[in-house]
Design a protein around this motif. Structure first.
Motif, PDB file in Angstrom:
ATOM      1  N   GLU A 113       0.828  -1.201   0.000  1.00  0.00           N
ATOM      2  CA  GLU A 113       0.000   0.000   0.000  1.00  0.00           C
ATOM      3  C   GLU A 113       0.866   1.256   0.000  1.00  0.00           C
ATOM      4  O   GLU A 113       0.539   2.249  -0.663  1.00  0.00           O
ATOM      5  CB  GLU A 113      -0.925  -0.013   1.216  1.00  0.00           C
ATOM      6  N   ALA A 114       1.976   1.210   0.724  1.00  0.00           N
ATOM      7  CA  ALA A 114       2.884   2.361   0.736  1.00  0.00           C
ATOM      8  C   ALA A 114       3.493   2.603  -0.639  1.00  0.00           C
ATOM      9  O   ALA A 114       3.621   3.747  -1.091  1.00  0.00           O
ATOM     10  CB  ALA A 114       3.993   2.140   1.771  1.00  0.00           C
ATOM     11  N   ALA A 115       3.840   1.500  -1.326  1.00  0.00           N
ATOM     12  CA  ALA A 115       4.394   1.636  -2.681  1.00  0.00           C
ATOM     13  C   ALA A 115       3.371   2.263  -3.622  1.00  0.00           C
ATOM     14  O   ALA A 115       3.710   3.118  -4.455  1.00  0.00           O
ATOM     15  CB  ALA A 115       4.823   0.263  -3.204  1.00  0.00           C
ATOM     16  N   LEU A 116       2.103   1.851  -3.506  1.00  0.00           N
ATOM     17  CA  LEU A 116       1.049   2.447  -4.330  1.00  0.00           C
ATOM     18  C   LEU A 116       0.874   3.932  -4.015  1.00  0.00           C
ATOM     19  O   LEU A 116       0.682   4.753  -4.914  1.00  0.00           O
ATOM     20  CB  LEU A 116      -0.273   1.721  -4.097  1.00  0.00           C
ATOM     21  N   ASP A 117       0.927   4.283  -2.729  1.00  0.00           N
ATOM     22  CA  ASP A 117       0.785   5.684  -2.336  1.00  0.00           C
ATOM     23  C   ASP A 117       1.930   6.531  -2.892  1.00  0.00           C
ATOM     24  O   ASP A 117       1.709   7.622  -3.429  1.00  0.00           O
ATOM     25  CB  ASP A 117       0.743   5.805  -0.813  1.00  0.00           C
ATOM     26  N   VAL A 118       3.153   6.027  -2.743  1.00  0.00           N
ATOM     27  CA  VAL A 118       4.319   6.767  -3.235  1.00  0.00           C
ATOM     28  C   VAL A 118       4.244   6.940  -4.750  1.00  0.00           C
ATOM     29  O   VAL A 118       4.521   8.026  -5.277  1.00  0.00           O
ATOM     30  CB  VAL A 118       5.629   6.044  -2.835  1.00  0.00           C
ATOM     31  N   SER A 119       3.869   5.858  -5.465  1.00  0.00           N
ATOM     32  CA  SER A 119       3.781   5.964  -6.924  1.00  0.00           C
ATOM     33  C   SER A 119       2.737   6.997  -7.322  1.00  0.00           C
ATOM     34  O   SER A 119       2.933   7.767  -8.267  1.00  0.00           O
ATOM     35  CB  SER A 119       3.439   4.600  -7.535  1.00  0.00           C
ATOM     36  N   GLY A 120       1.605   7.038  -6.601  1.00  0.00           N
ATOM     37  CA  GLY A 120       0.575   8.027  -6.906  1.00  0.00           C
ATOM     38  C   GLY A 120       1.053   9.446  -6.666  1.00  0.00           C
ATOM     39  O   GLY A 120       0.801  10.350  -7.477  1.00  0.00           O
ATOM     40  N   ILE A 121       1.754   9.648  -5.562  1.00  0.00           N
ATOM     41  CA  ILE A 121       2.268  10.987  -5.236  1.00  0.00           C
ATOM     42  C   ILE A 121       3.287  11.441  -6.276  1.00  0.00           C
ATOM     43  O   ILE A 121       3.253  12.583  -6.767  1.00  0.00           O
ATOM     44  CB  ILE A 121       2.889  10.987  -3.824  1.00  0.00           C
ATOM     45  N   GLU A 122       4.211  10.553  -6.625  1.00  0.00           N
ATOM     46  CA  GLU A 122       5.248  10.918  -7.599  1.00  0.00           C
ATOM     47  C   GLU A 122       4.658  11.156  -8.995  1.00  0.00           C
ATOM     48  O   GLU A 122       5.094  12.055  -9.717  1.00  0.00           O
ATOM     49  CB  GLU A 122       6.328   9.830  -7.657  1.00  0.00           C
ATOM     50  N   LEU A 123       3.666  10.336  -9.378  1.00  0.00           N
ATOM     51  CA  LEU A 123       2.993  10.566 -10.658  1.00  0.00           C
ATOM     52  C   LEU A 123       2.281  11.914 -10.657  1.00  0.00           C
ATOM     53  O   LEU A 123       2.331  12.663 -11.641  1.00  0.00           O
ATOM     54  CB  LEU A 123       1.987   9.445 -10.931  1.00  0.00           C
ATOM     55  N   ALA A 124       1.607  12.239  -9.553  1.00  0.00           N
ATOM     56  CA  ALA A 124       0.902  13.517  -9.464  1.00  0.00           C
ATOM     57  C   ALA A 124       1.871  14.690  -9.557  1.00  0.00           C
ATOM     58  O   ALA A 124       1.589  15.694 -10.220  1.00  0.00           O
ATOM     59  CB  ALA A 124       0.111  13.574  -8.154  1.00  0.00           C
ATOM     60  N   LYS A 125       3.026  14.560  -8.911  1.00  0.00           N
ATOM     61  CA  LYS A 125       4.025  15.630  -8.977  1.00  0.00           C
ATOM     62  C   LYS A 125       4.548  15.800 -10.401  1.00  0.00           C
ATOM     63  O   LYS A 125       4.737  16.921 -10.878  1.00  0.00           O
ATOM     64  CB  LYS A 125       5.181  15.318  -8.019  1.00  0.00           C
ATOM     65  N   SER A 126       4.772  14.670 -11.093  1.00  0.00           N
ATOM     66  CA  SER A 126       5.332  14.743 -12.447  1.00  0.00           C
ATOM     67  C   SER A 126       4.320  15.268 -13.467  1.00  0.00           C
ATOM     68  O   SER A 126       4.703  15.796 -14.512  1.00  0.00           O
ATOM     69  CB  SER A 126       5.835  13.371 -12.888  1.00  0.00           C
ATOM     70  N   LEU A 127       3.016  15.122 -13.168  1.00  0.00           N
ATOM     71  CA  LEU A 127       1.978  15.560 -14.103  1.00  0.00           C
ATOM     72  C   LEU A 127       1.279  16.831 -13.635  1.00  0.00           C
ATOM     73  O   LEU A 127       0.280  17.249 -14.228  1.00  0.00           O
ATOM     74  CB  LEU A 127       0.934  14.446 -14.276  1.00  0.00           C
ATOM     75  N   ASP A 128       1.810  17.449 -12.599  1.00  0.00           N
ATOM     76  CA  ASP A 128       1.170  18.629 -12.024  1.00  0.00           C
ATOM     77  C   ASP A 128       1.019  19.758 -13.048  1.00  0.00           C
ATOM     78  O   ASP A 128       0.038  20.513 -13.023  1.00  0.00           O
ATOM     79  CB  ASP A 128       1.983  19.117 -10.813  1.00  0.00           C
ATOM     80  N   ARG A 175      -2.503   2.702 -11.533  1.00  0.00           N
ATOM     81  CA  ARG A 175      -2.198   1.939 -10.326  1.00  0.00           C
ATOM     82  C   ARG A 175      -3.210   0.831 -10.058  1.00  0.00           C
ATOM     83  O   ARG A 175      -3.051   0.069  -9.109  1.00  0.00           O
ATOM     84  CB  ARG A 175      -2.151   2.878  -9.112  1.00  0.00           C
ATOM     85  N   GLY A 176      -4.274   0.753 -10.870  1.00  0.00           N
ATOM     86  CA  GLY A 176      -5.263  -0.298 -10.701  1.00  0.00           C
ATOM     87  C   GLY A 176      -6.225  -0.087  -9.552  1.00  0.00           C
ATOM     88  O   GLY A 176      -6.728  -1.058  -8.986  1.00  0.00           O
ATOM     89  N   ILE A 177      -6.505   1.171  -9.209  1.00  0.00           N
ATOM     90  CA  ILE A 177      -7.382   1.415  -8.059  1.00  0.00           C
ATOM     91  C   ILE A 177      -8.462   2.444  -8.385  1.00  0.00           C
ATOM     92  O   ILE A 177      -8.810   3.277  -7.563  1.00  0.00           O
ATOM     93  CB  ILE A 177      -6.579   1.863  -6.822  1.00  0.00           C
ATOM     94  N   THR A 178      -9.004   2.396  -9.589  1.00  0.00           N
ATOM     95  CA  THR A 178     -10.090   3.295  -9.950  1.00  0.00           C
ATOM     96  C   THR A 178     -11.290   3.074  -9.036  1.00  0.00           C
ATOM     97  O   THR A 178     -11.663   1.937  -8.747  1.00  0.00           O
ATOM     98  CB  THR A 178     -10.522   3.052 -11.409  1.00  0.00           C
TER      99      THR A 178
END
Length: 278
Positions: A31-46, A66-69
């Motif tokens: 779950e932490a890996a999914l959270d980090v990937s989401g945060i980093e993706l959001a930062k890169s696409l901001d 991330r497979g969590i729609t």
């Protein structure tokens, strides 16, 4: 994703009690890996999120990737979500992957990012596949087999006497199309794919009615077959393979470890190899 969600809601964790405790650190890590990937993706696409509408597109892409729609967020009713859970295996994950794949042929931010991420992902997997093949001492012809969807070696290698390969919904879809090309028919490979994505209850019921599972193994010919068919509903895939499938203890351990970390694993007996090719 579905497993960690279930653990988080207290369903499986509550039923298993102390037996679930050793799995909790792995759940938290995933779950932490999914959270980090989401945060980093959001930062890169901001920089793309310049309006509320574009921000929603960016957010939806990140969750699909991330497979969590969230089914509720896109208007799926509670009744339909319950029906999907009863019929389909990991419906939320499947919906996210389906949305991601459909985005590839559409415009907008989601379409652009889906095409870009798929191309980058395939390039990375291809490079990794070549590196693994070279490490295992394969020649050029053997390496190319891992990129052929009609081959049983499609992103799959012989490791320590068993088959180990990459998993994931995208790979399984490509492999299904490869089987269609190889067999020259659409119906049976598509039916096998759908049966492989049924929820445990629906899948078991169909397996017992037809007498075979989706890869052709008997399900009720004897007590052992029946026990394996029903018993798989109460254990995770990696544990099921360790306890119920063939092979030596070492082979079982390699397979279970690979599947615990999201890969595919199975023994390469002549009988199973024949079934895979069929």
């Amino acid at each position: 994703t579905e497993f960690t969600e279930f653990m988080g809601r207290g369903g499986l964790g509550k039923k298993l009690g102390v037996l679930a405790k050793p799995l909790v650190p792995f759940q938290k890590g995933f779950e932490a890996a999914l959270d980090v990937s989401g945060i980093e993706l959001a930062k890169s696409l901001d920089h793309l999120a310049t309006t509320p509408e574009r921000t929603l597109e960016v957010d939806q892409f990140i969750n699909e990737f991330r497979g969590i729609t969230s089914s509720a967020r896109i208007g799926v009713s509670s009744t339909q979500r319950q029906m999907e859970t009863a019929i389909l295996l990991a419906p939320r994950y499947n919906r996210a992957v389906a949305g991601y794949l459909f985005d590839i042929v559409h415009g907008g931010i989601r379409g652009t990012q889906a095409r870009l991420s798929l191309a980058q992902g395939f390039a990375g997997l291809a490079a990794m596949a070549v590196a693994v093949s070279i490490w295992l001492g394969e020649d050029e012809d053997e390496i190319w087999e891992h990129f052929d969807p009609t081959s049983p070696k499609f992103f799959t290698w012989d490791v320590a006497g068993v088959k180990i390969g990459l998993g994931g919904k995208v790979r399984s879809i490509i492999k299904t199309f490869g089987n269609m090309v190889k067999t020259g028919e659409v119906g049976q490979p598509a039916l096998n794919f759908l049966r492989g994505n049924l929820a445990p209850g629906a899948s078991t019921g169909l397996d017992l009615i037809t007498g075979k599972n989706y890869i052709g193994e008997p399900t009720r010919d004897n007590v052992l077959d029946f026990t394996k068919t029903v018993g798989r509903n109460f254990m995770m895939v990696w544990l099921q393979n360790f306890l119920q499938e063939g092979g030596t203890l070492q082979e079982k351990t390699v397979i279970a470890t690979a599947e615990f970390f999201g890969l595919r694993g199975y023994d390469i007996s002549a009988r199973k190899e024949l079934k895979i090719r069929d």
